[in-house]
Design a protein around this motif. Structure first.
Motif, PDB file in Angstrom:
ATOM      1  N   PRO A  14       0.818  -1.220   0.000  1.00 24.06           N
ATOM      2  CA  PRO A  14       0.000   0.000   0.000  1.00 24.06           C
ATOM      3  C   PRO A  14       0.852   1.270   0.000  1.00 24.06           C
ATOM      4  O   PRO A  14       1.870   1.338   0.696  1.00 24.06           O
ATOM      5  N   SER A  15       0.451   2.246  -0.771  1.00 25.75           N
ATOM      6  CA  SER A  15       1.177   3.514  -0.799  1.00 25.75           C
ATOM      7  C   SER A  15       0.989   4.243   0.523  1.00 25.75           C
ATOM      8  O   SER A  15      -0.045   4.132   1.178  1.00 25.75           O
ATOM      9  N   GLY A  16       2.017   4.971   0.917  1.00 23.17           N
ATOM     10  CA  GLY A  16       1.936   5.774   2.132  1.00 23.17           C
ATOM     11  C   GLY A  16       2.340   5.063   3.401  1.00 23.17           C
ATOM     12  O   GLY A  16       2.435   5.697   4.456  1.00 23.17           O
ATOM     13  N   VAL A  17       2.569   3.750   3.335  1.00 17.40           N
ATOM     14  CA  VAL A  17       2.994   2.998   4.513  1.00 17.40           C
ATOM     15  C   VAL A  17       4.513   2.950   4.541  1.00 17.40           C
ATOM     16  O   VAL A  17       5.142   2.479   3.587  1.00 17.40           O
ATOM     17  N   LEU A  18       5.108   3.431   5.611  1.00  8.67           N
ATOM     18  CA  LEU A  18       6.555   3.430   5.730  1.00  8.67           C
ATOM     19  C   LEU A  18       7.070   2.027   6.035  1.00  8.67           C
ATOM     20  O   LEU A  18       6.359   1.189   6.610  1.00  8.67           O
ATOM     21  N   LEU A  19       8.324   1.776   5.656  1.00  9.19           N
ATOM     22  CA  LEU A  19       8.997   0.524   5.956  1.00  9.19           C
ATOM     23  C   LEU A  19      10.280   0.843   6.702  1.00  9.19           C
ATOM     24  O   LEU A  19      10.921   1.875   6.445  1.00  9.19           O
ATOM     25  N   ALA A  20      10.667  -0.019   7.609  1.00  9.46           N
ATOM     26  CA  ALA A  20      11.907   0.178   8.353  1.00  9.46           C
ATOM     27  C   ALA A  20      12.700  -1.117   8.384  1.00  9.46           C
ATOM     28  O   ALA A  20      12.123  -2.211   8.399  1.00  9.46           O
ATOM     29  N   ALA A  21      14.021  -0.972   8.374  1.00  5.91           N
ATOM     30  CA  ALA A  21      14.914  -2.125   8.388  1.00  5.91           C
ATOM     31  C   ALA A  21      16.020  -1.888   9.406  1.00  5.91           C
ATOM     32  O   ALA A  21      16.520  -0.770   9.532  1.00  5.91           O
ATOM     33  N   VAL A  22      16.384  -2.940  10.113  1.00  4.96           N
ATOM     34  CA  VAL A  22      17.433  -2.810  11.119  1.00  4.96           C
ATOM     35  C   VAL A  22      18.787  -2.529  10.471  1.00  4.96           C
ATOM     36  O   VAL A  22      19.594  -1.780  11.014  1.00  4.96           O
ATOM     37  N   GLY A  23      19.053  -3.101   9.291  1.00  2.00           N
ATOM     38  CA  GLY A  23      20.352  -2.932   8.648  1.00  2.00           C
ATOM     39  C   GLY A  23      20.239  -2.609   7.177  1.00  2.00           C
ATOM     40  O   GLY A  23      19.161  -2.686   6.575  1.00  2.00           O
ATOM     41  N   SER A  24      21.367  -2.267   6.586  1.00  2.00           N
ATOM     42  CA  SER A  24      21.386  -1.839   5.187  1.00  2.00           C
ATOM     43  C   SER A  24      21.055  -2.982   4.236  1.00  2.00           C
ATOM     44  O   SER A  24      20.434  -2.765   3.190  1.00  2.00           O
ATOM     45  N   ALA A  25      21.463  -4.211   4.562  1.00  2.00           N
ATOM     46  CA  ALA A  25      21.161  -5.349   3.683  1.00  2.00           C
ATOM     47  C   ALA A  25      19.651  -5.592   3.633  1.00  2.00           C
ATOM     48  O   ALA A  25      19.085  -5.848   2.564  1.00  2.00           O
TER      49      ALA A  25
ATOM     50  N   SER B 143      27.812   2.891  11.846  1.00  2.00           N
ATOM     51  CA  SER B 143      26.588   2.434  12.494  1.00  2.00           C
ATOM     52  C   SER B 143      26.657   0.940  12.778  1.00  2.00           C
ATOM     53  O   SER B 143      27.111   0.152  11.949  1.00  2.00           O
ATOM     54  N   LEU B 144      26.177   0.553  13.972  1.00  2.00           N
ATOM     55  CA  LEU B 144      26.119  -0.863  14.305  1.00  2.00           C
ATOM     56  C   LEU B 144      24.971  -1.573  13.586  1.00  2.00           C
ATOM     57  O   LEU B 144      24.892  -2.792  13.588  1.00  2.00           O
ATOM     58  N   GLN B 145      24.072  -0.791  12.981  1.00  2.00           N
ATOM     59  CA  GLN B 145      22.931  -1.355  12.262  1.00  2.00           C
ATOM     60  C   GLN B 145      22.177  -2.351  13.147  1.00  2.00           C
ATOM     61  O   GLN B 145      21.961  -3.505  12.778  1.00  2.00           O
ATOM     62  N   ASP B 146      21.761  -1.861  14.303  1.00  2.00           N
ATOM     63  CA  ASP B 146      21.008  -2.689  15.230  1.00  2.00           C
ATOM     64  C   ASP B 146      19.752  -1.951  15.670  1.00  2.00           C
ATOM     65  O   ASP B 146      19.421  -0.880  15.139  1.00  2.00           O
ATOM     66  N   SER B 147      19.034  -2.526  16.622  1.00  2.00           N
ATOM     67  CA  SER B 147      17.770  -1.938  17.058  1.00  2.00           C
ATOM     68  C   SER B 147      17.967  -0.533  17.621  1.00  2.00           C
ATOM     69  O   SER B 147      17.152   0.371  17.363  1.00  2.00           O
ATOM     70  N   GLU B 148      19.020  -0.354  18.388  1.00  2.00           N
ATOM     71  CA  GLU B 148      19.272   0.953  18.978  1.00  2.00           C
ATOM     72  C   GLU B 148      19.537   2.002  17.910  1.00  2.00           C
ATOM     73  O   GLU B 148      19.058   3.148  18.010  1.00  2.00           O
ATOM     74  N   ALA B 149      20.285   1.632  16.876  1.00  2.00           N
ATOM     75  CA  ALA B 149      20.571   2.574  15.788  1.00  2.00           C
ATOM     76  C   ALA B 149      19.309   2.898  15.001  1.00  2.00           C
ATOM     77  O   ALA B 149      19.095   4.048  14.600  1.00  2.00           O
ATOM     78  N   LEU B 150      18.452   1.910  14.786  1.00  2.00           N
ATOM     79  CA  LEU B 150      17.196   2.158  14.076  1.00  2.00           C
ATOM     80  C   LEU B 150      16.274   3.047  14.913  1.00  2.00           C
ATOM     81  O   LEU B 150      15.588   3.916  14.366  1.00  2.00           O
ATOM     82  N   TRP B 151      16.247   2.851  16.209  1.00  2.00           N
ATOM     83  CA  TRP B 151      15.407   3.683  17.071  1.00  2.00           C
ATOM     84  C   TRP B 151      15.780   5.161  16.943  1.00  2.00           C
ATOM     85  O   TRP B 151      14.902   6.028  16.944  1.00  2.00           O
ATOM     86  N   ALA B 152      17.061   5.446  16.807  1.00  2.00           N
ATOM     87  CA  ALA B 152      17.499   6.832  16.642  1.00  2.00           C
ATOM     88  C   ALA B 152      16.929   7.441  15.360  1.00  2.00           C
ATOM     89  O   ALA B 152      16.680   8.651  15.290  1.00  2.00           O
ATOM     90  N   VAL B 153      16.698   6.599  14.344  1.00  2.00           N
ATOM     91  CA  VAL B 153      16.106   7.062  13.087  1.00  2.00           C
ATOM     92  C   VAL B 153      14.599   7.249  13.242  1.00  2.00           C
ATOM     93  O   VAL B 153      14.013   8.201  12.710  1.00  2.00           O
ATOM     94  N   LEU B 154      13.963   6.357  13.989  1.00  2.00           N
ATOM     95  CA  LEU B 154      12.503   6.348  14.076  1.00  2.00           C
ATOM     96  C   LEU B 154      11.947   7.282  15.147  1.00  2.00           C
ATOM     97  O   LEU B 154      10.828   7.793  15.007  1.00  2.00           O
ATOM     98  N   GLU B 155      12.697   7.510  16.193  1.00  2.00           N
ATOM     99  CA  GLU B 155      12.168   8.298  17.314  1.00  2.00           C
ATOM    100  C   GLU B 155      11.664   9.681  16.895  1.00  2.00           C
ATOM    101  O   GLU B 155      10.592  10.112  17.357  1.00  2.00           O
ATOM    102  N   PRO B 156      12.369  10.404  15.995  1.00  2.00           N
ATOM    103  CA  PRO B 156      11.846  11.711  15.590  1.00  2.00           C
ATOM    104  C   PRO B 156      10.526  11.637  14.829  1.00  2.00           C
ATOM    105  O   PRO B 156       9.845  12.661  14.670  1.00  2.00           O
ATOM    106  N   ARG B 157      10.127  10.457  14.356  1.00  2.00           N
ATOM    107  CA  ARG B 157       8.899  10.302  13.572  1.00  2.00           C
ATOM    108  C   ARG B 157       7.737   9.778  14.415  1.00  2.00           C
ATOM    109  O   ARG B 157       6.671   9.470  13.874  1.00  2.00           O
ATOM    110  N   LEU B 158       7.911   9.648  15.713  1.00  2.00           N
ATOM    111  CA  LEU B 158       6.889   9.025  16.545  1.00  2.00           C
ATOM    112  C   LEU B 158       5.551   9.737  16.468  1.00  2.00           C
ATOM    113  O   LEU B 158       4.494   9.102  16.601  1.00  2.00           O
ATOM    114  N   GLY B 159       5.560  11.051  16.234  1.00  5.72           N
ATOM    115  CA  GLY B 159       4.312  11.792  16.159  1.00  5.72           C
ATOM    116  C   GLY B 159       3.397  11.317  15.053  1.00  5.72           C
ATOM    117  O   GLY B 159       2.172  11.486  15.145  1.00  5.72           O
ATOM    118  N   GLY B 160       3.948  10.719  14.012  1.00  6.38           N
ATOM    119  CA  GLY B 160       3.143  10.248  12.886  1.00  6.38           C
ATOM    120  C   GLY B 160       2.891   8.759  12.905  1.00  6.38           C
ATOM    121  O   GLY B 160       2.377   8.201  11.930  1.00  6.38           O
TER     122      GLY B 160
END
Length: 266
Positions: free
Chosen positions: A79-90, A114-131
């Protein structure tokens, strides 16, 4: 002539590119996955439609492949408009390769350090929590709960979908012979990509009577937690002199460089 060899233990389908790259540099490879992955049977009642979520988070490339296969089996498009997230670059690259996925909608940790782990991904996602009101985590049948708990702590509704099962692979006596012969012909490095794979390798080593080989190998791991777990297994095995363990990022180029470094150190 001593021929360096690498024991590649990532899941099936994840080792071949590494093996080809290493062969071009003069290194041989044994491709013995430590874990067997199988699709989890998902009933219609258990199925989680991506359209019901603001973000779908994938913990691995295997999670991506199994989920999108299930999506195709249901004749559903992403579906369009749904974001996707991945723990690592692969995993992110695997997502971008899926039909219907817009590359700009894929979020993941970036940066060479980047360690490409959950903690690193959280740093990317936390600023988007409002949405983000509803999040789906696509994973294996077990795993860390850290990211899900972080979302829930911030009032986000989280669903977890176990899309595949992991089980320890059973290495044959012939595979054990190949491992021993490789070490007798030259240095042997072992790639470990998860703590569970380290446990599976260790169980095979014990069962096949390869503890002396375990002590003489060098190791490349892709996260500090795996390194700590490996050290505990080495202590459990009573190895007085710890072998060399080199840590790198999960990026394939970095893995190859690390393997070449430990095999060329002599």
């Amino acid at each position: 002539m001593n021929l360096p060899c690498v024991l590649l233990t990532r899941p099936a389908g994840r080792n071949e590119t590494l093996s080809v790259t290493l062969a071009a540099q003069g290194f041989s490879s044994l491709v013995f996955p430590a874990l067997t992955l199988e699709a989890q049977s998902i009933s219609e009642a258990q199925w989680q439609d991506p359209a019901d979520f603001d973000l779908v988070l994938f913990v691995s490339s295997s999670a991506v492949n199994f989920y999108f296969a299930a999506l195709r089996a249901r004749a559903q498009a992403w579906p369009s408009g749904v974001l996707l997230a991945a723990v690592g670059s692969a995993t992110a690259a695997c997502l971008r390769a899926q039909d219907g996925v817009s590359p700009q909608d894929v979020l993941h940790p970036e940066g060479a350090n980047s360690l490409q782990d959950s903690e690193a991904l959280w740093a990317v996602l936390e600023p988007r929590l409002g949405g983000l009101k509803r999040v789906l985590i696509v994973r294996g049948h077990s795993g860390r709960e850290w990211l899900g708990q972080r979302f829930e702590d911030h009032g986000v509704q989280v669903q977890r979908l176990a899309i595949y099962q992991r089980s320890a692979a059973y290495w044959t006596p012939e595979q054990g012979r190949q491992i021993r012969d490789s070490l007798q012909s030259g240095p042997l490095a072992v790639l470990l990509s998860s703590s569970q794979s380290a446990d599976a390798v260790f169980a095979n080593v014990q069962r096949l009577g390869l503890m002396d080989v375990w002590a003489r190998c060098t190791y490349v791991v892709i996260h500090p937690r795996i390194q700590e777990h490996l050290q505990s297994l080495l202590l459990q095995a009573g190895i007085a002199t710890p072998p060399m363990v080199k840590r790198c990022t999960p990026d394939d180029d970095d893995i190859v460089a690390a393997l070449m470094a430990v095999l060329s150190r002599d």
